[in-house]
Design a protein around this motif. Structure first.
Motif, PDB file in Angstrom:
ATOM      1  N   ASN A 150       0.865  -1.076  -0.007  1.00  0.00           N
ATOM      2  CA  ASN A 150       0.040  -0.051  -0.026  1.00  0.00           C
ATOM      3  C   ASN A 150       0.881   1.196  -0.122  1.00  0.00           C
ATOM      4  O   ASN A 150       1.822   1.386   0.989  1.00  0.00           O
ATOM      5  CB  ASN A 150      -0.941  -0.133   1.294  1.00  0.00           C
ATOM      6  N   PHE A 151       0.806   2.031  -0.697  1.00  0.00           N
ATOM      7  CA  PHE A 151       1.322   3.421  -1.167  1.00  0.00           C
ATOM      8  C   PHE A 151       0.273   4.659  -0.698  1.00  0.00           C
ATOM      9  O   PHE A 151      -0.851   4.625  -1.128  1.00  0.00           O
ATOM     10  CB  PHE A 151       1.869   3.681  -2.333  1.00  0.00           C
ATOM     11  N   TYR A 152       0.881   5.684  -0.100  1.00  0.00           N
ATOM     12  CA  TYR A 152      -0.118   6.848   0.211  1.00  0.00           C
ATOM     13  C   TYR A 152       0.737   8.138  -0.073  1.00  0.00           C
ATOM     14  O   TYR A 152       1.111   8.733   0.711  1.00  0.00           O
ATOM     15  CB  TYR A 152      -0.347   6.774   1.764  1.00  0.00           C
ATOM     16  N   PRO A 153       0.727   8.150  -1.363  1.00  0.00           N
ATOM     17  CA  PRO A 153       1.398   9.405  -1.856  1.00  0.00           C
ATOM     18  C   PRO A 153       1.100  10.708  -1.126  1.00  0.00           C
ATOM     19  O   PRO A 153      -0.250  10.916  -0.911  1.00  0.00           O
ATOM     20  CB  PRO A 153       1.462   9.459  -3.258  1.00  0.00           C
ATOM     21  N   ASP A 154       1.958  11.636  -0.690  1.00  0.00           N
ATOM     22  CA  ASP A 154       1.714  12.834  -0.180  1.00  0.00           C
ATOM     23  C   ASP A 154       0.450  13.771  -1.112  1.00  0.00           C
ATOM     24  O   ASP A 154      -0.508  13.920  -0.280  1.00  0.00           O
ATOM     25  CB  ASP A 154       2.834  13.835   0.076  1.00  0.00           C
ATOM     26  N   GLU A 169       5.796  12.772  -3.725  1.00  0.00           N
ATOM     27  CA  GLU A 169       6.050  12.582  -2.356  1.00  0.00           C
ATOM     28  C   GLU A 169       7.001  13.823  -2.102  1.00  0.00           C
ATOM     29  O   GLU A 169       7.815  14.330  -3.133  1.00  0.00           O
ATOM     30  CB  GLU A 169       7.003  11.138  -2.402  1.00  0.00           C
ATOM     31  N   ILE A 170       6.774  14.531  -1.138  1.00  0.00           N
ATOM     32  CA  ILE A 170       7.535  15.677  -0.681  1.00  0.00           C
ATOM     33  C   ILE A 170       8.199  15.595   0.530  1.00  0.00           C
ATOM     34  O   ILE A 170       7.787  15.353   1.657  1.00  0.00           O
ATOM     35  CB  ILE A 170       6.284  16.978  -0.469  1.00  0.00           C
ATOM     36  N   ILE A 203       9.422  12.857  -6.970  1.00  0.00           N
ATOM     37  CA  ILE A 203      10.029  12.738  -5.831  1.00  0.00           C
ATOM     38  C   ILE A 203      10.652  14.222  -5.637  1.00  0.00           C
ATOM     39  O   ILE A 203      11.619  14.529  -6.003  1.00  0.00           O
ATOM     40  CB  ILE A 203      11.177  11.911  -5.607  1.00  0.00           C
ATOM     41  N   TYR A 204       9.923  14.971  -4.943  1.00  0.00           N
ATOM     42  CA  TYR A 204      10.309  16.561  -4.669  1.00  0.00           C
ATOM     43  C   TYR A 204      10.973  16.726  -3.205  1.00  0.00           C
ATOM     44  O   TYR A 204      10.246  16.399  -2.193  1.00  0.00           O
ATOM     45  CB  TYR A 204       9.284  17.494  -4.750  1.00  0.00           C
ATOM     46  N   ARG A 205      12.309  17.197  -3.315  1.00  0.00           N
ATOM     47  CA  ARG A 205      12.836  17.085  -2.093  1.00  0.00           C
ATOM     48  C   ARG A 205      13.327  18.702  -1.908  1.00  0.00           C
ATOM     49  O   ARG A 205      14.053  19.089  -2.851  1.00  0.00           O
ATOM     50  CB  ARG A 205      14.120  16.273  -2.127  1.00  0.00           C
ATOM     51  N   THR A 206      13.203  19.132  -0.558  1.00  0.00           N
ATOM     52  CA  THR A 206      13.800  20.555  -0.211  1.00  0.00           C
ATOM     53  C   THR A 206      15.151  20.345   0.364  1.00  0.00           C
ATOM     54  O   THR A 206      15.442  19.456   0.742  1.00  0.00           O
ATOM     55  CB  THR A 206      13.108  21.258   0.552  1.00  0.00           C
ATOM     56  N   LYS A 207      15.812  21.404   0.273  1.00  0.00           N
ATOM     57  CA  LYS A 207      17.248  21.395   0.876  1.00  0.00           C
ATOM     58  C   LYS A 207      17.333  21.345   2.064  1.00  0.00           C
ATOM     59  O   LYS A 207      18.021  20.673   2.896  1.00  0.00           O
ATOM     60  CB  LYS A 207      18.031  22.674   0.472  1.00  0.00           C
ATOM     61  N   SER A 208      16.173  22.016   2.810  1.00  0.00           N
ATOM     62  CA  SER A 208      15.988  21.702   4.320  1.00  0.00           C
ATOM     63  C   SER A 208      14.502  22.035   4.657  1.00  0.00           C
ATOM     64  O   SER A 208      14.012  22.179   3.720  1.00  0.00           O
ATOM     65  CB  SER A 208      16.916  22.825   5.170  1.00  0.00           C
ATOM     66  N   SER A 209      14.171  21.827   5.727  1.00  0.00           N
ATOM     67  CA  SER A 209      12.882  21.723   6.155  1.00  0.00           C
ATOM     68  C   SER A 209      12.227  23.303   6.166  1.00  0.00           C
ATOM     69  O   SER A 209      11.040  23.645   6.048  1.00  0.00           O
ATOM     70  CB  SER A 209      12.405  21.388   7.766  1.00  0.00           C
TER      71      SER A 209
END
Length: 267
Positions: A150-154, A169-170, A203-209
């Motif tokens: 099961n996947f629950y994408p953001d 996904e974030i 897949i989106y990723r930030t440098k930091s929170s």
């Protein structure tokens, strides 16, 4: 544009009118035999909206044609709808429409309400705002099941003109070592299940929170759309072999993934 009446707005006896030069519902209306209606009447008001819609579509068409000519030679290929399902990736529009949001029961402290849905971080809120600006509707944490997983994408958003919904996904706390390992492990689980980056999931990723790059997010979305659109235009599936299981599920169940007999596992 061919389904809309064509004309322009003017004045007649100091009153606003629409001058209709083509009307799909009235073949006798032509450039030489225009129809004139006052816009403050019921029928005139109706045609005013339709003619404005035609003019807006015409401007968008010209903009797109100018963009096309910047990158390509010749005329663009006309693509008929519905699209060939063998050329499509992502989740089907039918699956997206019946999917319910907020299916992940995992509890987190931070919850943000938006459009009667629950977001789990400010970065997710910023992401859906950008997705809305791009004209796409979205749902949070729908349940996508395949091969007992099961996947629950953001966020999952629907792109109607390529007839698919893309999962995203974030990941916003990549400076945290434990969070980073979990994010990378989840990404690999998507691939193992048969999903592909930019074909099915982003897949989106930030440098930091505390950082959010809206331009990068839009770039990733546009890159995925262009990739799928190019496949549709070429008419070649170009689907990697490891995606055959997922495609079989899509073909048999109209994009609704079913569970097999394995034990369910959540990601």
């Amino acid at each position: 544009m061919n389904t809309l009446p064509k004309g322009n707005v003017g004045t007649y006896r100091q009153r606003q009118v629409v001058l209709i030069s083509r009307d799909p519902e009235r073949p006798n209306v032509t450039q030489n035999r225009k129809r004139r209606l006052y816009t403050n009447g019921k029928e005139g008001a109706k045609y005013l909206k339709l003619i404005n819609l035609h003019q807006k579509a015409l401007l968008e068409y010209k903009r797109l044609m100018n963009e096309w000519k910047t990158y390509y030679a010749g005329e663009p290929k006309i693509i008929q709808f519905p699209l060939d399902p063998t050329l499509l990736t992502g989740l089907s529009p039918e699956f997206y429409k019946q999917a319910r949001p907020n299916r992940n029961s995992y509890e987190r402290k931070e919850k943000i309400q938006e459009n009667n849905q629950v977001l789990r971080s400010k970065n997710e809120l910023l992401a859906v705002k950008e997705i809305e600006k791009m004209g796409f509707e979205w749902k949070t944490e729908i349940k996508v099941s395949i091969n007992g997983k099961n996947f629950y994408p953001d966020v999952t958003f629907l792109v109607p003109y390529i007839q698919c919904a893309l999962m995203m996904e974030i990941d916003g706390i990549m400076e945290d070592k434990e969070y980073r390992y979990k994010a990378i492990d989840r990404e690999h689980k998507y691939y193992k299940a048969g999903f592909s980056l930019f074909d099915d999931v982003l897949i989106y990723r930030t440098k930091s929170s505390n950082s959010f790059d809206a331009e990068l997010l839009r770039f990733e979305i546009n890159m995925a759309i262009e990739r799928i659109a190019e496949r549709i235009v070429k008419g070649t599936p170009e689907i990697p072999p490891n995606r055959s299981t997922k495609i079989a599920f899509q073909a048999e169940n109209s994009g609704i993934f079913l569970l097999d007999d394995e034990e369910e596992e959540d990601f």
